[in-house]
Design a protein around this motif. Structure first.
Motif, mmCIF file in Angstrom:
data_model
loop_
_atom_site.group_PDB
_atom_site.id
_atom_site.type_symbol
_atom_site.label_atom_id
_atom_site.label_comp_id
_atom_site.label_asym_id
_atom_site.label_seq_id
_atom_site.Cartn_x
_atom_site.Cartn_y
_atom_site.Cartn_z
ATOM 1 N N LYS A 118 0.830 -1.209 0.000
ATOM 2 C CA LYS A 118 0.000 0.000 0.000
ATOM 3 C C LYS A 118 0.863 1.257 0.000
ATOM 4 O O LYS A 118 0.498 2.268 -0.619
ATOM 5 N N HIS A 145 1.833 1.856 -3.470
ATOM 6 C CA HIS A 145 0.694 2.426 -4.202
ATOM 7 C C HIS A 145 0.594 3.928 -3.953
ATOM 8 O O HIS A 145 0.356 4.713 -4.877
ATOM 9 N N GLU A 159 0.823 7.027 -6.631
ATOM 10 C CA GLU A 159 -0.298 7.962 -6.762
ATOM 11 C C GLU A 159 0.181 9.407 -6.601
ATOM 12 O O GLU A 159 -0.310 10.308 -7.290
ATOM 13 N N ARG A 165 -4.469 2.808 -11.508
ATOM 14 C CA ARG A 165 -5.458 3.145 -10.486
ATOM 15 C C ARG A 165 -6.546 2.076 -10.377
ATOM 16 O O ARG A 165 -6.993 1.741 -9.273
ATOM 17 N N LEU A 199 -7.126 -0.206 -7.012
ATOM 18 C CA LEU A 199 -8.453 -0.287 -6.392
ATOM 19 C C LEU A 199 -8.881 -1.738 -6.228
ATOM 20 O O LEU A 199 -9.404 -2.132 -5.173
ATOM 21 N N GLU A 200 -8.651 -2.545 -7.243
ATOM 22 C CA GLU A 200 -9.016 -3.962 -7.191
ATOM 23 C C GLU A 200 -8.235 -4.697 -6.106
ATOM 24 O O GLU A 200 -8.793 -5.480 -5.344
ATOM 25 N N GLU A 229 -6.675 -3.394 -3.402
ATOM 26 C CA GLU A 229 -6.893 -2.914 -2.039
ATOM 27 C C GLU A 229 -8.308 -3.199 -1.519
ATOM 28 O O GLU A 229 -8.506 -3.289 -0.306
ATOM 29 N N THR A 230 -9.276 -3.340 -2.420
ATOM 30 C CA THR A 230 -10.651 -3.590 -1.968
ATOM 31 C C THR A 230 -11.055 -5.058 -2.043
ATOM 32 O O THR A 230 -11.981 -5.473 -1.345
#
Length: 214
Positions: A8, A11, A15, A108, A112-113, A115-116
């Motif tokens: 993370k 990431h 970002e 991005r 998102l995929e 981390e969620t």
């Protein structure tokens, strides 16, 4: 730092580079080129340690996450192709900004995929101490990871372990050559009076389109 926290953090670093690029003005070519070089480095190392360490560990622990891992590998593949096209592409090129935009969209969506969907399931499959140990392995893998994208190289063990080691050696040499060229160019400009030392700026200078405020 455990494996999830480490990934993370990567990431977040990427970002931040994306947002700086988006804020750069249309004529901030030097700044944009520098940011893309950093993106190439960060994403190449990150994808390598995930492919060599994280994804194999996840697949070995949980067969139910196989499809998620395979999807992530395919997303990496697409990103690495775009990175390989951006690597060395002049920032003045007509499609430079467009390629970076496509890169950011893909990364991005992938983040998102992960981390969620993937990371929460990984937390269920591993004990906290195992995630910390995995994080240590990921951190160590960063030290020997390729610094450039290699989309044609294998992305699963054992092939990617050998290919990654060879690519890392090649990338170290390539990075050193680029640094030497930049140093030589700077020296020539200084000697010929066209470099930054040929005049003293009266105030801090910024890239065209970049604000003086942080």
């Amino acid at each position: 730092m455990d494996a999830i926290a480490l990934l993370k953090a990567d990431h977040k670093t990427v970002e931040q580079l994306f947002r700086r690029f988006e804020k750069a003005g249309p004529n901030a070519h030097k700044l944009k080129r520098k940011l893309v070089e950093q993106m190439v480095l960060e994403l190449s190392v990150h994808s390598s340690i995930e492919e060599q360490v994280f994804y194999p560990a996840v697949r070995q622990r949980s067969a139910s996450l196989r499809d998620e891992v395979l999807r992530s590998l395919e997303e990496h593949h697409v990103v690495k192709w775009v990175l390989s096209e951006l690597d060395g592409l002049p920032s003045e090129a007509e499609r430079f900004d467009a390629k970076v935009s496509v890169l950011m969209e893909n990364v991005r969506a992938h983040v998102l995929e992960e981390e969620t969907t993937l990371f929460p399931e990984v937390k269920k499959a591993f004990r906290p101490n195992e995630l910390r140990e995995l994080g240590q392995v990921l951190e160590a893998a960063k030290q020997a990871a390729p610094t450039r994208p290699h989309p044609m190289a294998p992305d699963t063990p054992p092939g990617n372990l050998v290919a990654g080691a060879v690519s890392a050696v090649m990338d170290i040499g390539r990075d050193a050559l680029r640094a030497a060229r930049r140093k030589a160019t700077t020296k020539v400009r200084e000697v010929t009076g066209r470099g930054p030392k040929s005049r003293a700026p009266s105030a801090p200078e910024y890239e065209a389109g970049e604000s003086a405020s942080p």
